[in-house]
Design an enzyme around this catalytic site. Structure first.
Site, PDB file in Angstrom:
ATOM      1  N   ARG A   1       0.123  51.499-118.470  1.00 17.90           N
ATOM      2  CA  ARG A   1       1.335  51.989-119.129  1.00 17.90           C
ATOM      3  C   ARG A   1       1.460  53.477-118.902  1.00 17.90           C
ATOM      4  O   ARG A   1       0.568  54.121-118.404  1.00 17.90           O
ATOM      5  CB  ARG A   1       1.271  51.715-120.648  1.00 17.90           C
TER       6      ARG A   1
ATOM      7  N   CYS B   1      10.755  38.542-121.630  1.00 21.54           N
ATOM      8  CA  CYS B   1       9.915  39.416-120.795  1.00 21.54           C
ATOM      9  C   CYS B   1       8.461  38.956-120.794  1.00 21.54           C
ATOM     10  O   CYS B   1       7.622  39.576-120.151  1.00 21.54           O
ATOM     11  CB  CYS B   1      10.012  40.858-121.279  1.00 21.54           C
TER      12      CYS B   1
ATOM     13  N   LYS C   1      17.729  47.042-115.845  1.00 22.32           N
ATOM     14  CA  LYS C   1      16.779  45.963-116.096  1.00 22.32           C
ATOM     15  C   LYS C   1      16.210  46.007-117.511  1.00 22.32           C
ATOM     16  O   LYS C   1      15.678  45.016-118.003  1.00 22.32           O
ATOM     17  CB  LYS C   1      15.642  45.991-115.076  1.00 22.32           C
ATOM     18  N   ASP C   2      16.324  47.176-118.182  1.00 21.43           N
ATOM     19  CA  ASP C   2      15.810  47.297-119.547  1.00 21.43           C
ATOM     20  C   ASP C   2      16.784  46.779-120.597  1.00 21.43           C
ATOM     21  O   ASP C   2      16.408  46.620-121.761  1.00 21.43           O
ATOM     22  CB  ASP C   2      15.491  48.769-119.861  1.00 21.43           C
TER      23      ASP C   2
ATOM     24  N   ARG D   1       0.845  57.334-114.514  1.00 21.91           N
ATOM     25  CA  ARG D   1       0.335  56.240-113.679  1.00 21.91           C
ATOM     26  C   ARG D   1      -0.276  56.766-112.382  1.00 21.91           C
ATOM     27  O   ARG D   1      -1.345  56.309-111.952  1.00 21.91           O
ATOM     28  CB  ARG D   1       1.463  55.243-113.389  1.00 21.91           C
TER      29      ARG D   1
ATOM     30  N   ARG E   1       5.184  39.658-114.481  1.00 24.84           N
ATOM     31  CA  ARG E   1       5.759  39.200-113.205  1.00 24.84           C
ATOM     32  C   ARG E   1       4.970  39.768-112.025  1.00 24.84           C
ATOM     33  O   ARG E   1       4.565  39.019-111.122  1.00 24.84           O
ATOM     34  CB  ARG E   1       7.218  39.638-113.103  1.00 24.84           C
ATOM     35  N   ARG E   2       4.775  41.081-112.029  1.00 23.85           N
ATOM     36  CA  ARG E   2       4.049  41.696-110.923  1.00 23.85           C
ATOM     37  C   ARG E   2       2.635  41.158-110.821  1.00 23.85           C
ATOM     38  O   ARG E   2       2.124  40.897-109.726  1.00 23.85           O
ATOM     39  CB  ARG E   2       4.043  43.217-111.090  1.00 23.85           C
TER      40      ARG E   2
END
Length: 296
Positions: free
Chosen positions: A139, A230, A78-79, A145, A121-122
């Protein structure tokens, strides 16, 4: 032959690379690992969209391949951005792990008021689910996290379920169904990018999974046609040819969504064109809100 494999230095990147190394070693192929630092790893105090466009975790590894420092690199697929440097090829795509997001929290779901994520998106999908939530930027690597969650800076955080699985981390929380919380294109997929060397590509193709390659190719075709970058809240997910794709407003109040069975890349591109036409205003609005120019 010995294959020189480049990777980021995060625990997740190293775990993903270990999976690739193990598969190659099982085929009798010798591997050598090299850690490459990327801009996305070095700049952790700001949201990803402020660092640059998609690819902040990829460019340094691309350069290392093109400079012949390594033969290939392991990425979360996905990156990988849509536009790739000449001379590089995605030689292997592994069987996909879970594509879903995971909401990590302890206690009661009703007590969740503040959620951490740096993904637009989230954020939009969570606000669509519950407009009363507060979504704050988050981040750092998975350990960072989780530490911020345990310190009470957030009531919950969102992580990729595949990443937790690869790291062997089991924490309280809930899997967010990908049909509703549509993931980023290619989420849950490990890719190996190499120089366009036929002998190397042949070696790496032995660990390629054709079904996953087809699904993620459909997702990428839709992503490329939508062209939202993005910065725009966008989810695209294909499983066995069944495609779900959506673009949301930043506040999650408006959504344009398609759900179709797709067999070919041309069909996927047509669906991407249709979604782009319907969601053009949402895409432009996202760019404008973030202070980024958008060319329709």
């Amino acid at each position: 032959m010995t294959v020189r494999i480049g990777t980021r230095g995060s625990k997740l990147a190293l775990a993903q690379t270990a999976t690739v190394c193990k598969k190659l070693a099982a085929l009798g192929i010798e591997v050598e690992q090299k850690i490459i630092s990327t801009q996305g790893d070095e700049v952790t105090g700001v949201p990803l969209h402020e660092i640059g466009k998609q690819g902040v975790f990829v460019r340094a590894l691309d350069d290392a391949i093109l400079n012949n420092e390594i033969d290939c690199a392991v990425h979360s697929m996905k990156d990988i951005p849509a536009i790739r440097p000449s001379g590089l090829f995605t030689s292997a795509i592994l069987l996909r792990d879970s594509p879903a997001d995971y909401l990590a929290y302890s206690g009661s779901m009703s007590a969740i008021k503040i959620i951490g994520t740096s993904s637009t998106r989230r954020k939009a999908q969570l606000l669509r689910h519950d407009p009363c939530l507060t979504i704050n930027d988050l981040r750092g690597n998975v350990d960072t996290r989780l530490k911020k969650l345990s310190e009470g800076q957030y009531n919950a955080i969102v992580l990729a379920e595949a990443g937790l699985t690869r790291l062997g981390i089991r924490i309280p929380g809930d899997r967010l169904p990908p049909e509703k919380f549509v993931p980023s294109p290619n989420q849950g997929t490990i890719a190996v990018v190499s120089k366009a060397d036929p002998s190397l590509m042949e070696v790496l193709s032995a660990i390629d999974h054709s079904g996953t390659r087809k699904d993620v190719a459909i997702e990428r075709a839709v992503m490329e046609q939508v062209g939202a970058g993005c910065f725009t809240p966008m989810g695209i997910y294909c499983k066995g040819g069944h495609l779900i794709a959506e673009v949301l407003s930043l506040d999650g109040k408006r959504t344009e969504r398609i759900e179709k069975n797709v067999e070919t890349i041309d069909e996927a591109r047509a669906q991407g064109d249709a979604l782009r036409a319907r969601a053009g205003d949402l895409i432009a609005e996202a760019y404008q809100t973030l202070g980024i120019s958008y060319d329709r």
